[in-house]
Design a protein around this motif. Structure first.
Motif, PDB file in Angstrom:
ATOM      1  N   PRO A 225       0.831  -1.212   0.000  1.00 18.57           N
ATOM      2  CA  PRO A 225       0.000   0.000   0.000  1.00 18.57           C
ATOM      3  C   PRO A 225       0.860   1.255   0.000  1.00 18.57           C
ATOM      4  O   PRO A 225       2.041   1.224   0.346  1.00 18.57           O
ATOM      5  N   CYS A 226       0.264   2.359  -0.354  1.00 20.93           N
ATOM      6  CA  CYS A 226       0.914   3.660  -0.246  1.00 20.93           C
ATOM      7  C   CYS A 226       0.920   4.082   1.217  1.00 20.93           C
ATOM      8  O   CYS A 226      -0.077   3.904   1.936  1.00 20.93           O
ATOM      9  N   CYS A 227       2.029   4.643   1.670  1.00 19.02           N
ATOM     10  CA  CYS A 227       2.147   5.063   3.074  1.00 19.02           C
ATOM     11  C   CYS A 227       1.169   6.191   3.404  1.00 19.02           C
ATOM     12  O   CYS A 227       0.810   6.372   4.575  1.00 19.02           O
ATOM     13  N   GLN A 228       0.718   6.934   2.394  1.00 20.80           N
ATOM     14  CA  GLN A 228      -0.145   8.086   2.654  1.00 20.80           C
ATOM     15  C   GLN A 228      -1.622   7.780   2.422  1.00 20.80           C
ATOM     16  O   GLN A 228      -2.456   7.966   3.324  1.00 20.80           O
ATOM     17  N   CYS A 229      -1.954   7.266   1.227  1.00 17.65           N
ATOM     18  CA  CYS A 229      -3.373   7.078   0.898  1.00 17.65           C
ATOM     19  C   CYS A 229      -3.856   5.640   1.094  1.00 17.65           C
ATOM     20  O   CYS A 229      -5.059   5.379   1.008  1.00 17.65           O
ATOM     21  N   GLN A 230      -2.905   4.723   1.312  1.00 10.82           N
ATOM     22  CA  GLN A 230      -3.217   3.306   1.562  1.00 10.82           C
ATOM     23  C   GLN A 230      -3.759   2.553   0.347  1.00 10.82           C
ATOM     24  O   GLN A 230      -4.126   1.389   0.450  1.00 10.82           O
ATOM     25  N   GLN A 231      -3.797   3.209  -0.802  1.00  6.54           N
ATOM     26  CA  GLN A 231      -4.189   2.507  -2.029  1.00  6.54           C
ATOM     27  C   GLN A 231      -3.062   1.545  -2.429  1.00  6.54           C
ATOM     28  O   GLN A 231      -1.885   1.817  -2.184  1.00  6.54           O
ATOM     29  N   VAL A 232      -3.435   0.433  -3.071  1.00  7.31           N
ATOM     30  CA  VAL A 232      -2.413  -0.543  -3.458  1.00  7.31           C
ATOM     31  C   VAL A 232      -1.590  -0.011  -4.630  1.00  7.31           C
ATOM     32  O   VAL A 232      -2.097   0.717  -5.492  1.00  7.31           O
ATOM     33  N   SER A 233      -0.323  -0.378  -4.629  1.00 11.02           N
ATOM     34  CA  SER A 233       0.610   0.085  -5.659  1.00 11.02           C
ATOM     35  C   SER A 233       0.956  -1.072  -6.596  1.00 11.02           C
ATOM     36  O   SER A 233       0.387  -2.144  -6.522  1.00 11.02           O
ATOM     37  N   ASP A 256      12.234  -4.947   3.853  1.00  6.62           N
ATOM     38  CA  ASP A 256      12.813  -3.627   3.610  1.00  6.62           C
ATOM     39  C   ASP A 256      11.749  -2.550   3.439  1.00  6.62           C
ATOM     40  O   ASP A 256      12.011  -1.359   3.669  1.00  6.62           O
ATOM     41  N   LEU A 257      10.530  -2.946   3.015  1.00  5.93           N
ATOM     42  CA  LEU A 257       9.439  -2.003   2.809  1.00  5.93           C
ATOM     43  C   LEU A 257       8.133  -2.591   3.331  1.00  5.93           C
ATOM     44  O   LEU A 257       7.863  -3.776   3.138  1.00  5.93           O
ATOM     45  N   HIS A 258       7.339  -1.741   4.002  1.00  5.10           N
ATOM     46  CA  HIS A 258       5.997  -2.143   4.428  1.00  5.10           C
ATOM     47  C   HIS A 258       4.930  -1.322   3.712  1.00  5.10           C
ATOM     48  O   HIS A 258       3.765  -1.693   3.680  1.00  5.10           O
ATOM     49  N   CYS A 259       5.356  -0.186   3.157  1.00 10.10           N
ATOM     50  CA  CYS A 259       4.498   0.654   2.318  1.00 10.10           C
ATOM     51  C   CYS A 259       5.414   1.480   1.435  1.00 10.10           C
ATOM     52  O   CYS A 259       6.615   1.573   1.692  1.00 10.10           O
ATOM     53  N   GLU A 263       5.576   9.428  -3.412  1.00  7.33           N
ATOM     54  CA  GLU A 263       6.186   9.873  -4.659  1.00  7.33           C
ATOM     55  C   GLU A 263       6.027   8.820  -5.758  1.00  7.33           C
ATOM     56  O   GLU A 263       5.943   9.151  -6.944  1.00  7.33           O
ATOM     57  N   PHE A 264       5.976   7.543  -5.360  1.00 12.70           N
ATOM     58  CA  PHE A 264       5.869   6.450  -6.332  1.00 12.70           C
ATOM     59  C   PHE A 264       4.459   5.858  -6.385  1.00 12.70           C
ATOM     60  O   PHE A 264       4.250   4.821  -7.001  1.00 12.70           O
ATOM     61  N   CYS A 265       3.503   6.511  -5.750  1.00 15.16           N
ATOM     62  CA  CYS A 265       2.127   6.033  -5.732  1.00 15.16           C
ATOM     63  C   CYS A 265       1.396   6.519  -6.983  1.00 15.16           C
ATOM     64  O   CYS A 265       1.403   7.714  -7.290  1.00 15.16           O
ATOM     65  N   PRO A 266       0.755   5.611  -7.726  1.00 16.76           N
ATOM     66  CA  PRO A 266       0.035   6.037  -8.939  1.00 16.76           C
ATOM     67  C   PRO A 266      -1.189   6.899  -8.643  1.00 16.76           C
ATOM     68  O   PRO A 266      -1.744   7.513  -9.565  1.00 16.76           O
ATOM     69  N   PHE A 267      -1.615   6.960  -7.385  1.00 13.33           N
ATOM     70  CA  PHE A 267      -2.787   7.782  -7.022  1.00 13.33           C
ATOM     71  C   PHE A 267      -2.352   9.145  -6.472  1.00 13.33           C
ATOM     72  O   PHE A 267      -2.902  10.177  -6.850  1.00 13.33           O
ATOM     73  N   CYS A 268      -1.329   9.121  -5.577  1.00 13.53           N
ATOM     74  CA  CYS A 268      -0.837  10.389  -5.015  1.00 13.53           C
ATOM     75  C   CYS A 268       0.005  11.172  -6.022  1.00 13.53           C
ATOM     76  O   CYS A 268       0.038  12.404  -5.993  1.00 13.53           O
ATOM     77  N   ASN A 269       0.678  10.468  -6.876  1.00 19.16           N
ATOM     78  CA  ASN A 269       1.567  11.119  -7.845  1.00 19.16           C
ATOM     79  C   ASN A 269       1.386  10.484  -9.221  1.00 19.16           C
ATOM     80  O   ASN A 269       2.270   9.814  -9.729  1.00 19.16           O
ATOM     81  N   PRO A 270       0.206  10.677  -9.816  1.00 25.15           N
ATOM     82  CA  PRO A 270      -0.102  10.002 -11.101  1.00 25.15           C
ATOM     83  C   PRO A 270       0.779  10.539 -12.249  1.00 25.15           C
ATOM     84  O   PRO A 270       1.271  11.624 -12.206  1.00 25.15           O
TER      85      PRO A 270
END
Length: 270
Positions: A225-233, A256-259, A263-270
């Motif tokens: 998920p995205c750390c900010q919006c929780q949408q799946v990446s 190494d990553l949990h979210c 910047e790399f989220c297709p919803f927060c940064n399309p």
């Protein structure tokens, strides 16, 4: 894992390129100087390759082993073409295979890269010759000359300005191309080394259950998920490792990553 002496079926000095990696493991590479790997296809098109690189590299390896009468062998095969997702980008795909008929082992190493030297210059653009040669690092990178009317190769393996100048004067209707053979293409050599490193890593990754080599990633699972919006990446969450010998599987969740960063989220940064 590897024998003390290992055949590599190649005629373009790949033994010298890869030997430092294998010497660290106690294995010396050797070639059969009479084996003609060009029979399985040439980059210049004189002999077309009938199959893809993975199938071809196995055929080449087994043919070399049969000719030498050995049970273990190594071979390499590369290809150049459009990136599968971004067709306007060129991609170099390199494959290595290690085959051990005695132990029924077949391990592949692979490397893909967009950092390629696969260029062409037509005689109609002869005013760009100096820039072209500088751009490809001519000398370290070899070139081949073709007849622009027939597309037939005039000469391969050109690495000096004197030889090139003499040929351009003799053949005014020319096409100049980078030589894609391993010993004349430094960027390709780097990817062959990377593929060999991948093969060695796979050979050293043993199945927890049967101890066979090549216990490796076969599937990327889940979406972080995205750390900010929780949408799946599009970033994977877990890796599935599988054994080709006993079918044992193990799923490892990445630590190494949990979210992912927004910047790399297709919803927060399309």
């Amino acid at each position: 894992m590897f024998p003390s002496r290992l055949l590599i079926s190649s005629k373009h000095h790949k033994d010298k390129l890869l030997e430092p990696l294998f010497l660290r493991l106690g294995t010396q590479l050797f070639v059969d100087p009479t084996f003609d790997s060009d029979l399985y296809g040439t980059f210049c098109g004189e002999i077309p390759r009938k199959e893809g690189p993975k199938t071809t590299v196995k055929e080449k390896c087994l043919a070399g082993m049969k000719k030498q009468g050995v049970l273990q062998g190594l071979a390499s095969e590369g290809s150049f073409g459009p990136h599968p997702s971004i067709p306007f980008l060129k991609m170099n795909e390199e494959w290595l295979v290690y085959i051990d008929l005695e132990r029924n082992i077949e391990i592949y190493g692979q490397s893909n890269s967009l950092d390629v030297c696969h260029e062409q210059l037509h005689h109609k653009d002869a005013d760009r010759l100096s820039h072209f040669l500088s751009q490809i690092d001519f000398g370290a990178q070899g070139v081949q000359l073709k007849d622009a009317n027939t597309n037939k190769v005039i000469q391969k393996g050109i690495q000096t300005q004197a030889v090139l100048n003499e040929l351009l004067q003799r053949y005014p209707d020319w096409i100049l191309e980078t030589d894609l053979r391993a010993h004349l293409n430094p960027k390709r050599r780097a990817q062959i080394v990377a593929a060999a490193q991948n093969l060695i890593a796979r050979s050293q990754s043993l199945c927890p259950q049967c101890k066979a080599p090549d216990f490796w990633i076969t599937e990327y699972l889940g979406k972080l998920p995205c750390c900010q919006c929780q949408q799946v990446s599009n970033t994977y969450q877990s890796l599935k490792y599988s054994c080709v010998h006993c079918a044992f599987e193990r799923i490892e969740t990445r630590q190494d990553l949990h979210c992912i960063d927004p910047e790399f989220c297709p919803f927060c940064n399309p």
